[in-house]
Scaffold this motif. Sequence first.
Motif, PDB file in Angstrom:
ATOM      1  N   VAL A  37       0.895  -1.329   0.071  1.00 11.67           N
ATOM      2  CA  VAL A  37       0.082   0.155  -0.208  1.00 11.67           C
ATOM      3  C   VAL A  37       1.059   1.410   0.110  1.00 11.67           C
ATOM      4  N   LEU A  38       0.207   2.383  -0.309  1.00 13.80           N
ATOM      5  CA  LEU A  38       1.023   3.604  -0.279  1.00 13.80           C
ATOM      6  C   LEU A  38       0.746   4.127   1.103  1.00 13.80           C
ATOM      7  N   TRP A  39       1.952   4.650   1.808  1.00 12.38           N
ATOM      8  CA  TRP A  39       1.425   5.123   3.073  1.00 12.38           C
ATOM      9  C   TRP A  39       2.648   6.225   3.313  1.00 12.38           C
ATOM     10  N   LEU A  40       2.536   6.667   4.466  1.00 17.91           N
ATOM     11  CA  LEU A  40       3.796   7.806   4.832  1.00 17.91           C
ATOM     12  C   LEU A  40       4.754   7.196   5.910  1.00 17.91           C
ATOM     13  N   THR A  60     -13.736  -2.647  -1.787  1.00 11.80           N
ATOM     14  CA  THR A  60     -13.221  -2.494  -0.431  1.00 11.80           C
ATOM     15  C   THR A  60     -11.887  -1.857  -0.693  1.00 11.80           C
ATOM     16  N   VAL A  61     -11.419  -0.736   0.485  1.00 10.44           N
ATOM     17  CA  VAL A  61     -10.301   0.080   0.520  1.00 10.44           C
ATOM     18  C   VAL A  61      -9.584   0.010   1.712  1.00 10.44           C
ATOM     19  N   VAL A  62      -8.268   0.346   1.780  1.00  6.49           N
ATOM     20  CA  VAL A  62      -7.579   0.520   2.956  1.00  6.49           C
ATOM     21  C   VAL A  62      -7.365   1.815   3.260  1.00  6.49           C
ATOM     22  N   LYS A  63      -7.726   2.216   4.705  1.00  8.34           N
ATOM     23  CA  LYS A  63      -7.399   3.487   4.945  1.00  8.34           C
ATOM     24  C   LYS A  63      -6.314   3.582   6.222  1.00  8.34           C
ATOM     25  N   ILE A  64      -5.420   4.216   6.035  1.00  7.91           N
ATOM     26  CA  ILE A  64      -4.337   4.420   6.969  1.00  7.91           C
ATOM     27  C   ILE A  64      -4.401   5.836   7.697  1.00  7.91           C
ATOM     28  N   ASP A  65      -4.996   5.844   9.112  1.00  9.59           N
ATOM     29  CA  ASP A  65      -5.268   6.912   9.544  1.00  9.59           C
ATOM     30  C   ASP A  65      -3.935   7.516  10.438  1.00  9.59           C
ATOM     31  N   TYR A  66      -3.456   8.748  10.415  1.00  9.03           N
ATOM     32  CA  TYR A  66      -2.683   9.307  10.879  1.00  9.03           C
ATOM     33  C   TYR A  66      -2.951  10.516  11.892  1.00  9.03           C
ATOM     34  N   GLN A  67      -4.214  10.522  12.176  1.00  5.16           N
ATOM     35  CA  GLN A  67      -5.002  11.354  13.252  1.00  5.16           C
ATOM     36  C   GLN A  67      -5.264  12.710  12.295  1.00  5.16           C
ATOM     37  N   LEU A  68      -4.320  13.351  11.954  1.00  4.76           N
ATOM     38  CA  LEU A  68      -4.488  14.578  11.076  1.00  4.76           C
ATOM     39  C   LEU A  68      -4.825  14.506   9.862  1.00  4.76           C
ATOM     40  N   ALA A  70      -5.701  11.395   6.782  1.00 10.30           N
ATOM     41  CA  ALA A  70      -5.959   9.634   6.270  1.00 10.30           C
ATOM     42  C   ALA A  70      -5.415   9.701   4.818  1.00 10.30           C
ATOM     43  N   VAL A  71      -4.805   8.318   4.914  1.00  8.08           N
ATOM     44  CA  VAL A  71      -4.309   7.821   3.369  1.00  8.08           C
ATOM     45  C   VAL A  71      -5.356   6.773   3.016  1.00  8.08           C
ATOM     46  N   TRP A  72      -6.147   6.972   1.877  1.00  6.37           N
ATOM     47  CA  TRP A  72      -7.100   5.887   1.110  1.00  6.37           C
ATOM     48  C   TRP A  72      -6.153   5.487   0.210  1.00  6.37           C
ATOM     49  N   ASN A  73      -6.263   4.124   0.339  1.00  3.30           N
ATOM     50  CA  ASN A  73      -5.716   3.274  -0.899  1.00  3.30           C
ATOM     51  C   ASN A  73      -6.948   2.697  -1.674  1.00  3.30           C
ATOM     52  N   GLY A 118       3.525   4.015  -9.299  1.00  4.57           N
ATOM     53  CA  GLY A 118       3.916   2.864  -9.368  1.00  4.57           C
ATOM     54  C   GLY A 118       2.642   1.699  -9.557  1.00  4.57           C
ATOM     55  N   GLY A 119       1.737   2.324 -10.308  1.00  5.71           N
ATOM     56  CA  GLY A 119       0.613   1.754 -10.455  1.00  5.71           C
ATOM     57  C   GLY A 119      -0.530   1.495  -9.418  1.00  5.71           C
ATOM     58  N   ARG A 120      -0.523   2.227  -8.312  1.00  7.33           N
ATOM     59  CA  ARG A 120      -1.211   2.427  -7.132  1.00  7.33           C
ATOM     60  C   ARG A 120      -2.022   3.819  -7.064  1.00  7.33           C
ATOM     61  N   THR A 121      -3.141   3.843  -6.507  1.00 11.06           N
ATOM     62  CA  THR A 121      -3.462   5.139  -6.279  1.00 11.06           C
ATOM     63  C   THR A 121      -3.968   5.285  -4.749  1.00 11.06           C
ATOM     64  N   ALA A 122      -3.627   6.505  -4.003  1.00 13.25           N
ATOM     65  CA  ALA A 122      -4.336   6.664  -2.846  1.00 13.25           C
ATOM     66  C   ALA A 122      -4.503   8.417  -2.829  1.00 13.25           C
ATOM     67  N   ALA A 123      -5.283   8.484  -1.797  1.00 10.23           N
ATOM     68  CA  ALA A 123      -5.542  10.047  -1.538  1.00 10.23           C
ATOM     69  C   ALA A 123      -5.243  10.103  -0.211  1.00 10.23           C
ATOM     70  N   LEU A 124      -4.634  11.486   0.007  1.00 12.86           N
ATOM     71  CA  LEU A 124      -4.471  11.961   1.298  1.00 12.86           C
ATOM     72  C   LEU A 124      -5.712  12.873   1.433  1.00 12.86           C
ATOM     73  N   VAL A 125      -6.517  12.680   2.639  1.00  8.33           N
ATOM     74  CA  VAL A 125      -7.411  13.483   2.864  1.00  8.33           C
ATOM     75  C   VAL A 125      -7.451  14.088   4.154  1.00  8.33           C
ATOM     76  N   SER A 126      -7.769  15.400   4.286  1.00  3.46           N
ATOM     77  CA  SER A 126      -7.640  16.009   5.714  1.00  3.46           C
ATOM     78  C   SER A 126      -8.640  17.324   5.536  1.00  3.46           C
ATOM     79  N   ARG A 127      -9.129  17.551   6.927  1.00  2.00           N
ATOM     80  CA  ARG A 127      -9.923  18.914   7.225  1.00  2.00           C
ATOM     81  C   ARG A 127      -8.875  19.831   7.953  1.00  2.00           C
ATOM     82  N   TYR A 128      -7.884  19.352   8.575  1.00  2.00           N
ATOM     83  CA  TYR A 128      -6.925  19.878   9.424  1.00  2.00           C
ATOM     84  C   TYR A 128      -5.710  20.554   8.830  1.00  2.00           C
TER      85      TYR A 128
END
Length: 145
Positions: A37-40, A60-68, A70-73, A118-128
């Motif tokens: 997955v793509l992550w930080l 189905t998706v994978v969400k990686i949450d860093y509090q401030l 989230a990275v959605w794969n 690298g053939g993958r897509t992710a979105a970094l989403v934040s309100r903060y």
Amino acid sequence: MRLAVAALVTLVLAGAAPAAGPVRARSETPIAVPRGVLWLGPSYRGNAARATRVRFEEGTVVKIDYQLLAVWNYHTFVPPPVVAAESTAVQTYPLRTGGTARFYLGPRGTAVVEVDKGGRTAALVSRYAGKVDLVEASQQVRTKP
């Protein structure tokens, strides 16, 4: 695909729901961060990565949450928090480590950076996080070994 997403985004931003109604998560299961997955990284700005497998009727998706933020794969199914925040791309830019990123401004102060790498897509989403913070974070996106 982009055209379909753009049409749905227009409906969401205009306040209308898609004909089938809102898309809701069927289940959310905490998981270890999967390989590939793509992550930080294991943490970002002192916040530990917490992975969740989110199942929707449509996919189905994978969400990686860093509090401030989230990275959605995802692959073909774009999760509702990403769709709701996307509008016309404000800025498209190359990533220093390869790939392309697109910055969007969403409703209610939401910001999104969608990353294709690298053939993958992710979105970094934040309100903060602001634009500069999300653009900086997108430059750190990498594939989990």
